[in-house]
Write a protein that holds these residues in place. Structure first.
Motif, PDB file in Angstrom:
ATOM      1  N   GLN A 270       0.805  -1.227   0.000  1.00  0.00           N
ATOM      2  CA  GLN A 270       0.000   0.000   0.000  1.00  0.00           C
ATOM      3  C   GLN A 270       0.838   1.277   0.000  1.00  0.00           C
ATOM      4  OE1 GLN A 270      -2.411  -0.627   3.524  1.00  0.00           O
ATOM      5  NE2 GLN A 270      -4.092  -1.531   2.343  1.00  0.00           N
ATOM      6  N   GLY A 271       2.133   1.149   0.029  1.00  0.00           N
ATOM      7  CA  GLY A 271       3.006   2.308   0.193  1.00  0.00           C
ATOM      8  C   GLY A 271       2.782   3.413  -0.815  1.00  0.00           C
ATOM      9  N   ASN A 272       2.817   3.091  -2.081  1.00  0.00           N
ATOM     10  CA  ASN A 272       2.690   4.125  -3.109  1.00  0.00           C
ATOM     11  C   ASN A 272       1.316   4.776  -3.103  1.00  0.00           C
ATOM     12  OD1 ASN A 272       5.323   3.896  -4.117  1.00  0.00           O
ATOM     13  ND2 ASN A 272       4.763   2.199  -5.461  1.00  0.00           N
ATOM     14  N   ALA A 273       0.265   3.978  -2.867  1.00  0.00           N
ATOM     15  CA  ALA A 273      -1.092   4.521  -2.839  1.00  0.00           C
ATOM     16  C   ALA A 273      -1.266   5.490  -1.669  1.00  0.00           C
ATOM     17  CB  ALA A 273      -2.111   3.392  -2.744  1.00  0.00           C
TER      18      ALA A 273
ATOM     19  N   LYS B 152       1.159   7.080  -0.077  1.00  0.00           N
ATOM     20  CA  LYS B 152       2.014   8.238  -0.355  1.00  0.00           C
ATOM     21  C   LYS B 152       1.307   9.228  -1.271  1.00  0.00           C
ATOM     22  CE  LYS B 152       6.481   9.607  -2.291  1.00  0.00           C
ATOM     23  NZ  LYS B 152       7.779   9.136  -2.859  1.00  0.00           N
ATOM     24  N   GLN B 153       0.645   8.730  -2.309  1.00  0.00           N
ATOM     25  CA  GLN B 153      -0.060   9.603  -3.247  1.00  0.00           C
ATOM     26  C   GLN B 153      -1.210  10.345  -2.563  1.00  0.00           C
ATOM     27  OE1 GLN B 153      -1.296   7.698  -6.873  1.00  0.00           O
ATOM     28  NE2 GLN B 153      -2.581   9.419  -7.509  1.00  0.00           N
TER      29      GLN B 153
ATOM     30  N   GLN C 289       0.392  13.062  -0.527  1.00  0.00           N
ATOM     31  CA  GLN C 289       1.078  14.052  -1.353  1.00  0.00           C
ATOM     32  C   GLN C 289       0.074  15.023  -1.970  1.00  0.00           C
ATOM     33  OE1 GLN C 289       4.967  13.331  -2.025  1.00  0.00           O
ATOM     34  NE2 GLN C 289       4.425  15.431  -1.456  1.00  0.00           N
TER      35      GLN C 289
ATOM     36  N   GLU D 115       8.357   9.537   2.948  1.00  0.00           N
ATOM     37  CA  GLU D 115       9.254   8.382   2.866  1.00  0.00           C
ATOM     38  C   GLU D 115       8.471   7.097   3.125  1.00  0.00           C
ATOM     39  OE1 GLU D 115      13.022   6.421   5.358  1.00  0.00           O
ATOM     40  OE2 GLU D 115      12.216   8.385   5.934  1.00  0.00           O
ATOM     41  N   ILE D 116       8.727   6.083   2.314  1.00  0.00           N
ATOM     42  CA  ILE D 116       8.170   4.747   2.530  1.00  0.00           C
ATOM     43  C   ILE D 116       9.281   3.866   3.091  1.00  0.00           C
ATOM     44  CG2 ILE D 116       7.127   2.716   1.467  1.00  0.00           C
ATOM     45  CD1 ILE D 116       6.093   4.584  -0.764  1.00  0.00           C
TER      46      ILE D 116
ATOM     47  N   ASP E 238       6.813  -3.053   2.303  1.00  0.00           N
ATOM     48  CA  ASP E 238       6.537  -1.665   2.663  1.00  0.00           C
ATOM     49  C   ASP E 238       5.562  -1.671   3.838  1.00  0.00           C
ATOM     50  OD1 ASP E 238       4.706  -2.790   0.891  1.00  0.00           O
ATOM     51  OD2 ASP E 238       4.163  -0.889  -0.040  1.00  0.00           O
TER      52      ASP E 238
ATOM     53  N   VAL F 228       4.844   4.670   6.429  1.00  0.00           N
ATOM     54  CA  VAL F 228       4.914   5.894   5.641  1.00  0.00           C
ATOM     55  C   VAL F 228       5.144   7.056   6.606  1.00  0.00           C
ATOM     56  CG1 VAL F 228       3.669   7.505   4.155  1.00  0.00           C
ATOM     57  CG2 VAL F 228       3.468   5.044   3.768  1.00  0.00           C
TER      58      VAL F 228
END
Length: 279
Positions: A243-246, A248-249, A252, A261-262, A270, A273
């Motif tokens: 789930q890190g990128n989701a 983070k988005q 952001q 940072e992840i 991951d 966050v």
């Protein structure tokens, strides 16, 4: 028939292995019934057990195939070197969450205002307060029963934590914090059937599931936390693997100037966050 400590442990290991269960659970239960740490247990291998202790231990081992977590039988779990009471009303603290605590402690100067959202057993909030005694820590949970467990843990461990009941940030309206930490529900509803029975059937749904994709609570936090941070605040979140990128988005978009940072856990997944807020 009397059994030695070694014989009892050997029986438990064989029983658990035959049911496809983790053998260390037998040792945890035996230590619980003997009121012994691991060193004392090993030193007593050739000692006879009393009939009462043997029968109680055997009965507890034989309940494990039902799926009940050993921590619920014992009534506790270790976290960051301390013993926390747990029940079916709170999530059992996991080693991965110790890494979230460690990530926050790295950044503390010792005088920060901290809020733990979704505190459960209180493991995060209590640990942060005890490890950094100058901090002012608030812990929030929607569940009154979970807060009762957390408050009892704080009392037992000697932590000074302010507890509030309510939904996410609702109990701390118009308050700002230097650190916001949360291990929220993040399991997708679609994964319910594939969860281990001891998690699915014995841990609180409120602390586990978060919509179809597991991101429902993160979406709310990304929006609601805008009112509770200042420039330089830290938001520290535990997440589900993948789930890190989701996540983070999501943050952001709400905090376009933030550095995010992840971090990966001991299993190289991951898991954390960290959002350094810039307004």
């Amino acid at each position: 028939m009397k059994k030695t400590v070694y014989e009892a442990l050997n029986w438990a290991s064989s029983f658990l292995r035959s049911h496809g269960l983790e053998e260390p659970a037998g040792e945890w239960l035996l230590r619980h019934h003997l009121k012994a740490n691991r060193a004392a247990l090993l030193a007593s291998f050739h000692d006879d057990m009393s009939e009462d202790v043997w029968l109680a231990f055997k009965a507890d081992v034989e309940t494990l195939p039902s799926g009940i977590p050993v921590q619920h039988i014992i009534g506790s779990e270790s976290f960051y070197g301390r013993v926390f009471s747990v029940s079916g009303d709170v999530l059992i603290p996991r080693p991965e969450t110790e890494e979230l605590v460690e990530a926050v402690l790295e950044r503390l100067e010792g005088t920060e205002r901290i809020v733990d959202i979704g505190t459960g057993s209180g493991a995060i909030a209590i640990t942060l307060q005890l490890e950094s005694p100058g901090t002012e820590v608030t812990a929030i949970d929607l569940s009154e029963k979970a807060l009762n467990v957390a408050q009892e843990n704080a009392k037992t461990l000697g932590a000074t934590v302010r507890f509030k009941q309510g939904d996410l940030c609702q109990p701390v309206k118009r308050e700002c914090f230097d650190v916001i930490v949360s291990n929220p529900p993040y399991i997708p509803e679609r994964d319910r059937a594939s969860l281990a029975e001891q998690v699915r059937e014995y841990e609180p749904e409120l602390a586990l599931f978060a919509g179809d994709d597991g991101l429902a609570v993160y979406r709310r936090l990304a929006t609601e936390l805008l009112e509770h941070v200042r420039d330089g605040s830290l938001i520290a979140l535990e997440i589900g693997a993948g789930q890190g990128n989701a996540v983070k988005q999501l943050f952001q978009e709400q905090f376009p100037k933030a550095t995010i940072e992840i971090r990966f856990d001991i299993n190289e997944k991951d898991r954390i966050v960290l959002i350094d807020v810039r307004l």
